[in-house]
Design a protein around this motif. Structure first.
Motif, PDB file in Angstrom:
ATOM      1  N   TRP A 145       0.851  -1.202   0.000  1.00  0.00           N
ATOM      2  CA  TRP A 145       0.000   0.000   0.000  1.00  0.00           C
ATOM      3  C   TRP A 145       0.880   1.245   0.000  1.00  0.00           C
ATOM      4  O   TRP A 145       0.610   2.209  -0.730  1.00  0.00           O
ATOM      5  CB  TRP A 145      -0.903  -0.012   1.224  1.00  0.00           C
ATOM      6  CG  TRP A 145      -1.961   1.061   1.220  1.00  0.00           C
ATOM      7  CD1 TRP A 145      -3.237   0.943   0.763  1.00  0.00           C
ATOM      8  CD2 TRP A 145      -1.825   2.401   1.718  1.00  0.00           C
ATOM      9  NE1 TRP A 145      -3.910   2.135   0.940  1.00  0.00           N
ATOM     10  CE2 TRP A 145      -3.072   3.040   1.512  1.00  0.00           C
ATOM     11  CE3 TRP A 145      -0.785   3.114   2.295  1.00  0.00           C
ATOM     12  CZ2 TRP A 145      -3.303   4.370   1.876  1.00  0.00           C
ATOM     13  CZ3 TRP A 145      -1.003   4.453   2.657  1.00  0.00           C
ATOM     14  CH2 TRP A 145      -2.252   5.062   2.451  1.00  0.00           C
ATOM     15  N   GLU A 204       1.141   4.292  -2.724  1.00  0.00           N
ATOM     16  CA  GLU A 204       0.989   5.682  -2.296  1.00  0.00           C
ATOM     17  C   GLU A 204       2.200   6.508  -2.727  1.00  0.00           C
ATOM     18  O   GLU A 204       2.060   7.661  -3.145  1.00  0.00           O
ATOM     19  CB  GLU A 204       0.803   5.746  -0.778  1.00  0.00           C
ATOM     20  CG  GLU A 204       0.431   7.115  -0.261  1.00  0.00           C
ATOM     21  CD  GLU A 204      -0.983   7.553  -0.631  1.00  0.00           C
ATOM     22  OE1 GLU A 204      -1.304   8.725  -0.396  1.00  0.00           O
ATOM     23  OE2 GLU A 204      -1.764   6.712  -1.144  1.00  0.00           O
ATOM     24  N   LEU A 251       4.809  10.505   4.962  1.00  0.00           N
ATOM     25  CA  LEU A 251       3.778   9.609   5.474  1.00  0.00           C
ATOM     26  C   LEU A 251       4.453   8.363   6.020  1.00  0.00           C
ATOM     27  O   LEU A 251       5.383   7.830   5.419  1.00  0.00           O
ATOM     28  CB  LEU A 251       2.797   9.234   4.352  1.00  0.00           C
ATOM     29  CG  LEU A 251       1.697   8.232   4.699  1.00  0.00           C
ATOM     30  CD1 LEU A 251       0.748   8.807   5.750  1.00  0.00           C
ATOM     31  CD2 LEU A 251       0.915   7.847   3.444  1.00  0.00           C
ATOM     32  N   VAL A 309       3.627   4.449   7.198  1.00  0.00           N
ATOM     33  CA  VAL A 309       2.610   3.422   6.964  1.00  0.00           C
ATOM     34  C   VAL A 309       2.919   2.190   7.816  1.00  0.00           C
ATOM     35  O   VAL A 309       4.036   1.662   7.780  1.00  0.00           O
ATOM     36  CB  VAL A 309       2.541   3.030   5.475  1.00  0.00           C
ATOM     37  CG1 VAL A 309       1.406   2.021   5.243  1.00  0.00           C
ATOM     38  CG2 VAL A 309       2.344   4.260   4.604  1.00  0.00           C
ATOM     39  N   ALA A 320      -0.517   6.147   8.451  1.00  0.00           N
ATOM     40  CA  ALA A 320      -1.591   5.361   7.846  1.00  0.00           C
ATOM     41  C   ALA A 320      -1.535   3.943   8.381  1.00  0.00           C
ATOM     42  O   ALA A 320      -0.461   3.340   8.472  1.00  0.00           O
ATOM     43  CB  ALA A 320      -1.473   5.355   6.323  1.00  0.00           C
ATOM     44  N   VAL A 379      -2.886   0.097   7.756  1.00  0.00           N
ATOM     45  CA  VAL A 379      -3.384  -0.746   6.665  1.00  0.00           C
ATOM     46  C   VAL A 379      -3.609  -2.145   7.203  1.00  0.00           C
ATOM     47  O   VAL A 379      -2.723  -2.736   7.825  1.00  0.00           O
ATOM     48  CB  VAL A 379      -2.372  -0.788   5.499  1.00  0.00           C
ATOM     49  CG1 VAL A 379      -2.882  -1.702   4.385  1.00  0.00           C
ATOM     50  CG2 VAL A 379      -2.115   0.617   4.969  1.00  0.00           C
ATOM     51  N   ALA A 420      -4.674  13.536  -0.885  1.00  0.00           N
ATOM     52  CA  ALA A 420      -4.928  12.106  -1.072  1.00  0.00           C
ATOM     53  C   ALA A 420      -5.965  11.873  -2.159  1.00  0.00           C
ATOM     54  O   ALA A 420      -5.840  10.941  -2.966  1.00  0.00           O
ATOM     55  CB  ALA A 420      -5.401  11.484   0.246  1.00  0.00           C
ATOM     56  N   LEU A 456      -9.906   5.397   1.500  1.00  0.00           N
ATOM     57  CA  LEU A 456      -9.103   5.838   2.634  1.00  0.00           C
ATOM     58  C   LEU A 456      -9.965   6.717   3.521  1.00  0.00           C
ATOM     59  O   LEU A 456     -10.763   7.515   3.027  1.00  0.00           O
ATOM     60  CB  LEU A 456      -7.887   6.632   2.141  1.00  0.00           C
ATOM     61  CG  LEU A 456      -6.973   7.279   3.182  1.00  0.00           C
ATOM     62  CD1 LEU A 456      -6.218   6.202   3.963  1.00  0.00           C
ATOM     63  CD2 LEU A 456      -5.978   8.236   2.517  1.00  0.00           C
ATOM     64  N   VAL A 498      -9.609   9.627   6.491  1.00  0.00           N
ATOM     65  CA  VAL A 498      -8.642  10.565   7.056  1.00  0.00           C
ATOM     66  C   VAL A 498      -9.254  11.216   8.291  1.00  0.00           C
ATOM     67  O   VAL A 498     -10.330  11.811   8.225  1.00  0.00           O
ATOM     68  CB  VAL A 498      -8.259  11.654   6.028  1.00  0.00           C
ATOM     69  CG1 VAL A 498      -7.205  12.596   6.623  1.00  0.00           C
ATOM     70  CG2 VAL A 498      -7.736  11.022   4.744  1.00  0.00           C
ATOM     71  N   PRO A 536      -8.262   1.377   5.107  1.00  0.00           N
ATOM     72  CA  PRO A 536      -7.081   2.075   5.608  1.00  0.00           C
ATOM     73  C   PRO A 536      -7.464   3.415   6.245  1.00  0.00           C
ATOM     74  O   PRO A 536      -8.362   4.113   5.757  1.00  0.00           O
ATOM     75  CB  PRO A 536      -6.236   2.291   4.348  1.00  0.00           C
ATOM     76  CG  PRO A 536      -6.644   1.178   3.436  1.00  0.00           C
ATOM     77  CD  PRO A 536      -8.094   0.976   3.679  1.00  0.00           C
ATOM     78  N   ALA A 555      -5.836   7.072   7.808  1.00  0.00           N
ATOM     79  CA  ALA A 555      -4.702   7.972   7.981  1.00  0.00           C
ATOM     80  C   ALA A 555      -5.015   8.912   9.136  1.00  0.00           C
ATOM     81  O   ALA A 555      -6.070   9.551   9.160  1.00  0.00           O
ATOM     82  CB  ALA A 555      -4.435   8.769   6.715  1.00  0.00           C
TER      83      ALA A 555
END
Length: 302
Positions: free
Chosen positions: A21, A25, A101, A103, A133, A135, A185, A265, A267, A295, A297
């Protein structure tokens, strides 16, 4: 400026899903990907280390296998490997200070829980100065796109659109970093942005003229106006992003969890504030992290 996405790597399936992922991104954002694996030397090797390997060699193999998998799936992506002998939380937080970011993988769904956050993930989410983020295990490229007929993979039909990005917005708090992250995003995916704001109805509320009114359409209009005003400069900055604004009476966590289903996503924000209890996520973000099936964030903001 060296801009990159960092993915925390271990030997778990959720870590592998997070790495892929993060790779997608990074490609969407035109950045490099850094795969980070942190390990610690123990007096006796832990049970997950193969009998014929040292902890150091096992750590190298974990990172190499993840890197080989990502490079094979995304040959056009620049991937940098980083191995650190340090506590995972400390290493991730240090890397997150310089990343666009960070992850991390989640252990996925179990019963009524969405993300099962281990102690490392919980500490990193609560303390990271940059967006993190989460996942879940099993996340794939197909989950980010709307369904296609006949089971065709989105990889085979690149024009299959992305699912919406969902933003949870509190109009009572300044949160430019949060809003910008969500718009970016959506922009890099060519996706629509769904902005959700919730409110609760008090027994009575006062207008700007200190006139106390009973709950009614005026209160809804007040919240709608605040959302429009807060988003206006961002809609002008990102004219290519289609924005849907939803203001509804209810619980923020429940509404965002419901909206998460079918999104690409979600957020949400985390306020940076001093507390005698130390850094922590707020109740809404905590609930979304534990119940969303997509996912998530988490973006820190003042």
């Amino acid at each position: 400026m060296d801009r990159y996405v960092v993915a925390g790597i271990d030997a778990s399936p959720e870590s592998r899903a997070a790495a892929h992922w993060a790779a997608r991104e990074a490609l969407r954002r035109g950045m490099r990907l850094r795969l980070l694996h942190a390990w610690q030397l123990h007096p006796r090797p832990t049970a997950n280390v193969p009998m014929d390997m040292t902890e150091r060699s096992w750590a190298r193999q974990i990172l190499k296998e993840a890197s080989d998998s990502v490079r094979a799936a995304h040959p056009g992506l620049e991937v940098v490997e980083q191995q650190m002998q340090a506590s995972p939380a400390a290493a991730l937080l240090e890397a997150g200070e310089r990343a666009e970011l960070l992850v991390l993988g989640s252990r996925g769904l179990s019963g009524v829980a969405g993300f099962l956050l281990g102690s490392v993930s919980a500490r990193v989410v609560a303390r990271s100065p940059r967006a993190v983020a989460l996942v879940r295990a099993g996340e794939s490229v197909a989950d980010e796109h709307f369904p296609v007929p006949g089971g065709v993979s989105p990889d085979e039909i690149p024009e299959i659109p992305y699912r919406d990005v969902v933003l949870g917005l509190d109009t009572g708090q300044p949160c430019d970093d949060l809003i910008e992250f969500a718009f970016e995003a959506a922009r890099c995916r060519g996706a629509a942005l769904r902005v959700i704001h919730t409110f609760t109805v008090p027994p009575g509320y006062a207008t700007a003229d200190r006139v106390v009114l009973p709950p009614g359409p005026e209160l809804l209009a007040e919240h709608e106006h605040a959302m429009v005003a807060m988003l206006r400069p961002w809609c002008e900055k990102f004219p290519e992003v289609a924005v849907t604004k939803t203001v509804v009476e209810g619980r923020a966590a429940a509404e965002l969890t419901r909206a998460a289903s079918g999104s690409a996503l979600v957020v949400v924000g985390r306020r940076i504030r001093d507390s005698r209890l130390g850094p922590h996520t707020g109740p809404v973000t905590h609930a979304v992290l534990h119940h969303a099936d997509r996912p998530v964030a988490v973006v820190p903001h003042v």
